[in-house]
Design a protein around this motif. Structure first.
Motif, PDB file in Angstrom:
ATOM      1  N   SER A   1       0.828  -1.207   0.000  1.00 14.22           N
ATOM      2  CA  SER A   1       0.000   0.000   0.000  1.00 14.22           C
ATOM      3  C   SER A   1       0.862   1.256   0.000  1.00 14.22           C
ATOM      4  O   SER A   1       0.531   2.258  -0.634  1.00 14.22           O
ATOM      5  CB  SER A   1      -0.928   0.007   1.223  1.00 14.22           C
TER       6      SER A   1
ATOM      7  N   LYS B   1       2.095   1.844  -3.530  1.00 14.20           N
ATOM      8  CA  LYS B   1       1.021   2.388  -4.367  1.00 14.20           C
ATOM      9  C   LYS B   1       0.741   3.845  -4.028  1.00 14.20           C
ATOM     10  O   LYS B   1       0.492   4.656  -4.925  1.00 14.20           O
ATOM     11  CB  LYS B   1      -0.246   1.550  -4.194  1.00 14.20           C
ATOM     12  N   ARG B   2       0.793   4.176  -2.749  1.00 12.13           N
ATOM     13  CA  ARG B   2       0.559   5.554  -2.341  1.00 12.13           C
ATOM     14  C   ARG B   2       1.621   6.474  -2.926  1.00 12.13           C
ATOM     15  O   ARG B   2       1.309   7.556  -3.455  1.00 12.13           O
ATOM     16  CB  ARG B   2       0.560   5.642  -0.815  1.00 12.13           C
TER      17      ARG B   2
ATOM     18  N   LYS C   1      -4.060   3.283  -7.546  1.00 11.34           N
ATOM     19  CA  LYS C   1      -4.982   2.578  -6.655  1.00 11.34           C
ATOM     20  C   LYS C   1      -4.659   1.088  -6.595  1.00 11.34           C
ATOM     21  O   LYS C   1      -4.763   0.457  -5.543  1.00 11.34           O
ATOM     22  CB  LYS C   1      -6.423   2.788  -7.138  1.00 11.34           C
ATOM     23  N   ASP C   2      -4.287   0.520  -7.757  1.00 14.47           N
ATOM     24  CA  ASP C   2      -4.004  -0.913  -7.838  1.00 14.47           C
ATOM     25  C   ASP C   2      -2.677  -1.128  -8.556  1.00 14.47           C
ATOM     26  O   ASP C   2      -2.233  -0.286  -9.347  1.00 14.47           O
ATOM     27  CB  ASP C   2      -5.110  -1.646  -8.602  1.00 14.47           C
TER      28      ASP C   2
END
Length: 262
Positions: free
Chosen positions: A213, A216-217, A222-223
């Motif tokens: 996560s 991705k951030r 988002k994915d």
């Protein structure tokens, strides 16, 4: 309002069911089928990782993904001392091909390859039952976190990085993992220490989830990809498995596994 919480449930369940069925079939067959499945998964996850951390490197993503898959496939056929360099080769090869995110790529790619090696070793050294135990712990952790997080809510686990993750979901995952450990301890005559190991594996899977996560951030996505409806990419689905397998590979050097069995 309540129904909107569950709008992604159907595609999540369907895609997860297909993926779990394929994985369980490969686990059951074992041997080359399992190694090929894990190697393909490693290659796809490295491909997704490159596309996340360096969006201008589509060609590099293909090359490094194939390299990672081939290295993963070769390692079970080598003595461990000679398998180790291959597990780190994709990380080293990526430094010169990445314009940005090289360190993130190298560290996470090493984690992917080592975890893949851990999956293969667990299946070959300990058999089907303990591979199923690991899968059950991670799946129950994910399911418990999903339903408890949306039903109970409460304080966020790490709102800056993953605003949907809650402490209630994390704790539900630990409880579910402990139950899985208790069931497998009773059916395999392993010691009750398996419950503690199961909880730690649950935590490791959650850490793997949060680590992905964070990537991705930072990448602003988002994915990891759009390969799996309702889940995003393979890395989104297997991030917890990566953390669990890598932790078990390390923990196996510290505690007896399976506990209580000769």
């Amino acid at each position: 309002m309540t129904s909107s919480r569950w709008t992604d449930l159907k595609p999540r369940v369907l895609s997860a069911a297909v993926l779990i069925a394929l994985a369980l079939a490969a686990v059951w067959i074992g041997g080359i089928a399992w190694r090929a499945f894990i190697s393909l998964a490693c290659g796809i996850m490295v491909w997704e990782l490159v596309r996340m951390v360096d969006t201008a490197r589509d060609k590099s993503a293909n090359i490094l993904g194939v390299l990672a898959g081939l290295c993963a496939l070769a390692t079970p056929y080598l003595p461990p001392a000679f398998a180790l360099p291959l597990l780190l080769l994709p990380s080293m090869a990526g430094f010169g091909r990445m314009e940005r995110g090289g360190v993130t790529f190298a560290v996470f790619t090493a984690m992917i390859l080592l975890a893949g090696y851990g999956f293969m070793k667990l299946r070959s050294d300990f058999g089907l039952i303990w591979m199923l135990w690991l899968v059950c712990v991670v799946v129950i952790t994910d399911i418990g976190g999903y339903f408890a997080g949306r039903s109970i809510g409460g304080p966020k686990l790490w709102p800056r990085v993953s605003p949907k993750k809650t402490w209630s979901g994390a704790i539900a995952g630990w409880v579910g993992a402990a139950v899985v450990g208790l069931i497998f301890a009773g059916t395999t005559h392993a010691g009750l220490g398996l419950m503690g190991i199961s909880i730690a594996i649950s935590m490791a899977s959650q850490i793997g989830d949060m680590a992905e996560s964070t990537i991705k951030r930072r990448a602003g996505v988002k994915d990891s990809s759009n390969l799996l409806p309702g889940h995003g990419g393979l890395l989104d689905r297997f991030d917890g498995m990566l953390g669990a397998a890598l932790f078990l590979l390390i923990a196996g050097q510290i505690v007896d596994f399976p506990p209580g069995l000769e």
